[in-house]
Write an enzyme that holds these catalytic residues in place. Structure first.
Site, PDB file in Angstrom:
ATOM      1  N   MET A 280      39.032  45.672  25.707  1.00 55.48           N
ATOM      2  CA  MET A 280      40.430  45.494  26.111  1.00 55.48           C
ATOM      3  C   MET A 280      41.091  46.838  26.388  1.00 55.48           C
ATOM      4  O   MET A 280      41.876  46.983  27.320  1.00 55.48           O
ATOM      5  CB  MET A 280      41.196  44.752  25.004  1.00 55.48           C
ATOM      6  CG  MET A 280      42.607  44.365  25.416  1.00 55.48           C
ATOM      7  SD  MET A 280      43.560  43.616  24.083  1.00 55.48           S
ATOM      8  CE  MET A 280      42.761  42.049  23.881  1.00 55.48           C
TER       9      MET A 280
ATOM     10  N   LYS B 103      56.570  44.419  46.946  1.00 53.15           N
ATOM     11  CA  LYS B 103      56.427  43.319  45.983  1.00 53.15           C
ATOM     12  C   LYS B 103      55.323  43.654  44.974  1.00 53.15           C
ATOM     13  O   LYS B 103      54.532  44.589  45.199  1.00 53.15           O
ATOM     14  CB  LYS B 103      56.095  42.019  46.729  1.00 53.15           C
ATOM     15  CG  LYS B 103      54.766  42.052  47.475  1.00 53.15           C
ATOM     16  CD  LYS B 103      54.574  40.806  48.347  1.00 53.15           C
ATOM     17  CE  LYS B 103      53.298  40.917  49.165  1.00 53.15           C
ATOM     18  NZ  LYS B 103      53.157  39.811  50.127  1.00 53.15           N
TER      19      LYS B 103
ATOM     20  N   TYR C  16      30.704  45.597  22.569  1.00 55.63           N
ATOM     21  CA  TYR C  16      30.661  44.178  22.205  1.00 55.63           C
ATOM     22  C   TYR C  16      29.460  43.484  22.841  1.00 55.63           C
ATOM     23  O   TYR C  16      29.104  43.765  23.983  1.00 55.63           O
ATOM     24  CB  TYR C  16      31.919  43.468  22.693  1.00 55.63           C
ATOM     25  CG  TYR C  16      33.183  43.818  21.949  1.00 55.63           C
ATOM     26  CD1 TYR C  16      33.287  43.657  20.572  1.00 55.63           C
ATOM     27  CD2 TYR C  16      34.284  44.301  22.648  1.00 55.63           C
ATOM     28  CE1 TYR C  16      34.469  43.961  19.909  1.00 55.63           C
ATOM     29  CE2 TYR C  16      35.466  44.605  21.984  1.00 55.63           C
ATOM     30  CZ  TYR C  16      35.549  44.437  20.618  1.00 55.63           C
ATOM     31  OH  TYR C  16      36.718  44.733  19.963  1.00 55.63           O
TER      32      TYR C  16
HETATM   33  C1  PLP Z   1      52.747  40.501  51.322  1.00 49.32           C
HETATM   34  C2  PLP Z   1      53.347  40.229  52.648  1.00 49.32           C
HETATM   35  C3  PLP Z   1      53.232  41.173  53.686  1.00 49.32           C
HETATM   36  C4  PLP Z   1      52.398  42.425  53.579  1.00 49.32           C
HETATM   37  O1  PLP Z   1      51.033  42.092  53.721  1.00 49.32           O
HETATM   38  P1  PLP Z   1      49.916  43.241  53.820  1.00 49.32           P
HETATM   39  O2  PLP Z   1      48.679  42.543  54.200  1.00 49.32           O
HETATM   40  O3  PLP Z   1      49.826  43.863  52.460  1.00 49.32           O
HETATM   41  O4  PLP Z   1      50.418  44.203  54.826  1.00 49.32           O
HETATM   42  C5  PLP Z   1      53.901  40.916  54.864  1.00 49.32           C
HETATM   43  N1  PLP Z   1      54.628  39.779  55.033  1.00 49.32           N
HETATM   44  C6  PLP Z   1      54.733  38.833  54.070  1.00 49.32           C
HETATM   45  C7  PLP Z   1      55.510  37.609  54.326  1.00 49.32           C
HETATM   46  C8  PLP Z   1      54.072  39.022  52.856  1.00 49.32           C
HETATM   47  O5  PLP Z   1      54.170  38.087  51.906  1.00 49.32           O
END
Ligand code: PLP
Length: 372
Positions: A298, A23, A250
């Protein structure tokens, strides 16, 4: 990254599967390439947070099972089903939307029930979870792929709440078993629980931060050989002299006390190199520490050219991460400097930073910001 997945898989009992959590653009590493590599290295499933992230992977021809871990809007169920995304179901409204979307699916769709055992976000409380699992198991076009929970404190030293959460999930598993309902997999472990040992592994672990080679907390060290996958690099774009009395950047927050050389590095807060790093961070230029001078802009930052180093336009700069022996701040270090954690620093690396993928020392793929 591939080695990290193999090493972590080696530490699991045989038969325990790895879901690679990709993700948030694979924690900033770039999702399509990391997803493909994770599957090659032995993960059997990918996890994203949103339907849009799942779509990105399907468009990149990633065919592996993908579970969307996030809280999905029921209105997105048809899109999720069309992309063959597995969902974490925690409410009747989402399940009803999935049932409607699945009505004419050619083959049963895999779904997971997320049991809230203490995190209090979007899982179902145990009674409801049992009812949702029954409905999925009984539906001709749905399959109960997973029964899952997510921990609140698994990365903390001396934690016992994760044990309570696990036991509550296992009671739900038992209650369903008494009705003859068995999910294909029971899964609960994030990295914190993965690193705590087999009591938390169940049938599959969901590896996130650990597969990228970063420990979820100082209390949960990584096994030997698991190393940071990502190094944030740049190159010196300009070298210039500063006279005493000059100010840099800046706000004129830094006044130069004695003549010195400075180097301009083309990375700034729009790349995810945060403004709050001013006065704290350093980069590695020609192998030596080069502290930041003045504010981070930036698009640029200015560092002091280390003495004794022949700094030129094009000299390599290690901004952060990578092998600790290189001496750059780790993602944890950068997080500590701005009051957050490695997760937020990694996921903050912005879209315009090109991702170069290296295999056996060679750049094998470059992912750049889309031009249209
Ligand atoms: C993000 C997530 C993980 C992974 O978590 P880590 O701490 O990065 O290993 C596992 N399960 C769910 C439901 C998550 O949202």
């Amino acid at each position: 990254f591939a080695g990290n997945i193999r090493t972590l898989l080696d530490g699991l009992e045989s038969g325990v599967a790895m879901t690679a959590v990709v993700k948030a653009n694979a924690y900033g590493h770039g999702a399509p390439a990391m997803a493909r590599t994770a599957i090659e290295a032995g993960a059997n499933r990918l996890a994203v947070a949103t339907v849009g992230e799942g779509r990105q992977l399907r468009r990149a021809d990633v065919a592996a099972p993908i579970v969307a871990l996030g809280a999905i809007d029921p209105a997105e169920a048809p899109a999720a089903v069309a992309l063959s995304l597995e969902l974490m179901v925690g409410t009747e409204t989402l399940l009803a939307a999935v049932e409607r979307a699945a009505a004419d699916a050619p083959e049963p769709l895999a779904m997971h029930v997320l049991v809230d055992t203490g995190l209090r976000r979007y899982g179902a409380m145990p009674e409801l979870a049992i009812a949702l699992a029954r409905r999925i198991a009984a539906h001709p076009n749905l399959r109960l792929q997973g029964l899952a929970t997510h921990f609140a404190t698994s990365e903390d030293a001396g934690d016992t709440f994760a044990d309570e959460q696990r036991d509550l999930l296992l009671r739900v598993v038992d209650a369903l078993a008494r009705e003859g309902i068995a999910p294909a997999t029971v899964h609960m472990a994030n990295s914190g629980a993965l690193l705590r040992g087999s009591a938390f592994h169940a049938d599959a672990v969901r590896g996130g931060i650990a597969i990228y080679g970063i420990a979820p907390s100082i209390d949960r060290p990584l096994p030997g050989g698991v190393r940071p996958a990502l190094t944030l690099h740049s190159r010196v774009q300009r070298v210039f002299d500063l006279a005493s009395g000059d100010t840099v950047g800046y706000g004129r927050t830094l006044k130069v006390e004695r003549p010195m050389r400075a180097a301009l590095v083309p990375i700034g807060y729009a790349d995810g190199y945060r403004r709050q790093l001013a006065n704290h961070a350093w980069m590695i230029v020609g192998g030596e520490r080069a502290p930041l001078l003045g504010r981070v802009s930036m698009d640029q930052a200015v560092v002091a050219a280390p003495g004794g180093v022949d700094v030129q336009v094009g000299t390599e700069v290690i901004v952060a991460g990578g092998d600790p022996a290189l001496g750059a701040p780790s993602m944890d270090d950068l997080g500590a400097m701005v009051g957050t954690n490695s997760y937020e620093m990694l996921t903050g690396i912005s879209a315009r930073v090109p991702r170069h993928y290296v295999r056996a020392g060679e750049v094998v793929e470059i992912a750049e910001m889309a031009t249209s």
